[in-house]
Design a protein around this motif. Structure first.
Motif, PDB file in Angstrom:
ATOM      1  N   TYR A 123      56.055  50.284  85.334  1.00 32.80           N
ATOM      2  CA  TYR A 123      55.559  51.726  86.393  1.00 32.80           C
ATOM      3  C   TYR A 123      54.656  51.333  87.213  1.00 32.80           C
ATOM      4  O   TYR A 123      54.424  52.307  88.408  1.00 32.80           O
ATOM      5  CB  TYR A 123      54.877  52.536  85.494  1.00 32.80           C
ATOM      6  N   LYS A 151      57.601  57.199  86.772  1.00 30.41           N
ATOM      7  CA  LYS A 151      57.912  57.702  85.580  1.00 30.41           C
ATOM      8  C   LYS A 151      58.508  59.182  85.647  1.00 30.41           C
ATOM      9  O   LYS A 151      58.201  59.928  86.549  1.00 30.41           O
ATOM     10  CB  LYS A 151      56.532  57.741  84.862  1.00 30.41           C
ATOM     11  N   LEU A 184      62.333  56.440  83.562  1.00 27.64           N
ATOM     12  CA  LEU A 184      62.250  55.891  84.725  1.00 27.64           C
ATOM     13  C   LEU A 184      63.114  56.183  85.874  1.00 27.64           C
ATOM     14  O   LEU A 184      64.406  56.214  85.339  1.00 27.64           O
ATOM     15  CB  LEU A 184      61.641  54.375  84.648  1.00 27.64           C
ATOM     16  N   ALA A 215      58.936  58.128  77.824  1.00 25.73           N
ATOM     17  CA  ALA A 215      59.199  58.537  79.119  1.00 25.73           C
ATOM     18  C   ALA A 215      60.053  57.807  79.799  1.00 25.73           C
ATOM     19  O   ALA A 215      60.374  56.478  79.530  1.00 25.73           O
ATOM     20  CB  ALA A 215      58.091  58.717  80.054  1.00 25.73           C
ATOM     21  N   MET A 236      56.373  48.782  79.686  1.00 25.73           N
ATOM     22  CA  MET A 236      56.232  49.932  80.621  1.00 25.73           C
ATOM     23  C   MET A 236      54.869  50.095  81.582  1.00 25.73           C
ATOM     24  O   MET A 236      54.789  50.352  82.556  1.00 25.73           O
ATOM     25  CB  MET A 236      56.570  51.260  79.748  1.00 25.73           C
TER      26      MET A 236
END
Length: 380
Positions: free
Chosen positions: A87, A94, A117, A115, A83
């Protein structure tokens, strides 16, 4: 074990090497303490960066001292293996959504939340992701080839599926796939310009899709679960089509790795023919540390010239494997792939997330030394 032929015993001059490793390494206590202090506002970003520099310099030297021919930065600047990269892609955001990922280990079930996306603008490369990290790695390697690991482009989709794509941005989802592969192609070219000659695409999706439960989950999200691996193979091949001459690319496929836990099970049978026969990489890191990964039979689809790095040494448990067992398993694999195409490694990284697996630093080093020594005894 049978004696290797002269051809199979020769030292490899280009990666993947006879003794190799996946990428992530356990974070040392000083680095974990610095990250915690930074999160609490007690340590500046600049000071944290300095601690990371020191820890990475030390771990590079350790890999070279052990005798590994390739060295990574241990992914010490990352919180997670994928991630931190995803991101940074343009168009990816996110979200506040908290995704619960179910994991399993020898003691039962485990889980973590992360989290989500969303794709809210055209996907593109806005800067060379991990470019500065690679430069630092390359500047501090002495005898080893600097190896960079990044998540495969398929991970952008597998994470949340087509539902995460804003259809006002991509009315035709085919354009999403085209843009995603182009963004990765730009990243590969940019890394090549920095001198990267050993790049690895880490990919759990191509292993997860062997698990009927994972395919059922994908189908429940409205995806074409039975053919998703073919889409991912085309995506990766498009990303690599313009890679620089001299760049060696591998892919590592595992069934999840979080604090010694995993998410999927099953051999490589479902994807094997297309995966090994069509994916345009130079080598495959495949986990084979226990029965979760199935047998070696799917390796019969590996064509001449491609290498298979057998992940026979587990990174999930501290117990040290025996050399005799490793040699017997390499011999068994050689019934399906010629010995000269085989290499040896851990089945996964030791710390795919910052928390790390349930081993000590000393136990990690012992496993890496075991791989180097065993490879020398098998291949010369």
């Amino acid at each position: 074990m049978s004696v290797p032929t002269a051809q199979s015993a020769r030292q490899l001059t280009e990666p993947p090497f006879r003794a190799d490793h996946v990428g992530s390494l356990l974070r040392p206590p000083m680095l974990l303490a610095a990250r915690e202090a930074h999160a609490e506002g007690k340590l500046s970003a600049e000071d944290l960066h300095g601690v990371e520099d020191e820890a990475i310099t030390t771990v590079i030297a350790l890999q070279e001292e052990i005798g590994l021919r390739a060295a990574t930065d241990g992914e010490f600047r990352r919180t997670s293996w994928h991630m931190d990269f995803i991101y940074q892609l343009g168009g990816i955001q996110k979200t506040d959504e908290q995704m619960r990922v179910r994991m399993r280990n020898a003691r039962g079930e485990n889980s973590f939340t992360s989290a989500g996306l969303a794709v809210r603008a055209p996907v593109r490369l806005e800067h060379t992701i991990f470019g500065a990290d690679f430069r630092f790695l390359a500047e501090h390697t002495r005898t080893a080839v600097p190896k960079l690991t990044i998540p495969s482009p398929s991970m952008v989709h597998y994470r949340s599926g087509t539902a995460a794509i804003d259809r006002s941005v991509y009315p035709d989802v085919e354009q999403f796939w085209t843009d995603l592969s182009a963004a990765y192609a730009d990243e590969v070219r940019a890394l090549g310009e920095l001198g990267c000659r050993y790049l690895q695409f880490d990919d759990t999706s191509l292993a997860y899709l062997n698990d009927p439960a994972q395919r059922a989950m994908m189908a429940g999200r409205g995806e074409d679960a039975d053919h998703q691996h073919l889409r991912y193979i085309r995506l990766i091949n498009a990303a690599l089509a313009g890679r620089p001459a001299g760049m060696r690319v591998t892919t590592h496929m595992c069934r999840g790795n979080y604090r010694s836990s995993w998410a999927a099970e099953g051999g490589y049978d479902f994807v094997a023919e297309a995966l090994f026969g069509e994916l345009e990489v130079d080598g495959f890191f495949c986990e084979f540390d226990d029965e979760r990964s199935g047998g070696f039979e799917p390796l019969r689809f590996v064509p001449p010239g491609k290498r298979v790095v057998l992940g026979l040494v587990t990174s999930k448990r501290p117990e040290l494997e025996s050399k005799d067992l490793l040699k017997r398993r390499v011999e068994e694999a050689s019934k399906y792939v010629p010995l000269e195409q085989l290499c040896l490694s851990p089945q996964c990284g030791f710390s795919s997330t910052v928390e790390g697996n349930a081993l000590t630093l000393e136990e990690q080093v012992a496993k890496l030394r075991l791989i180097v020594e065993t490879a020398e005894e098998i291949w010369g």
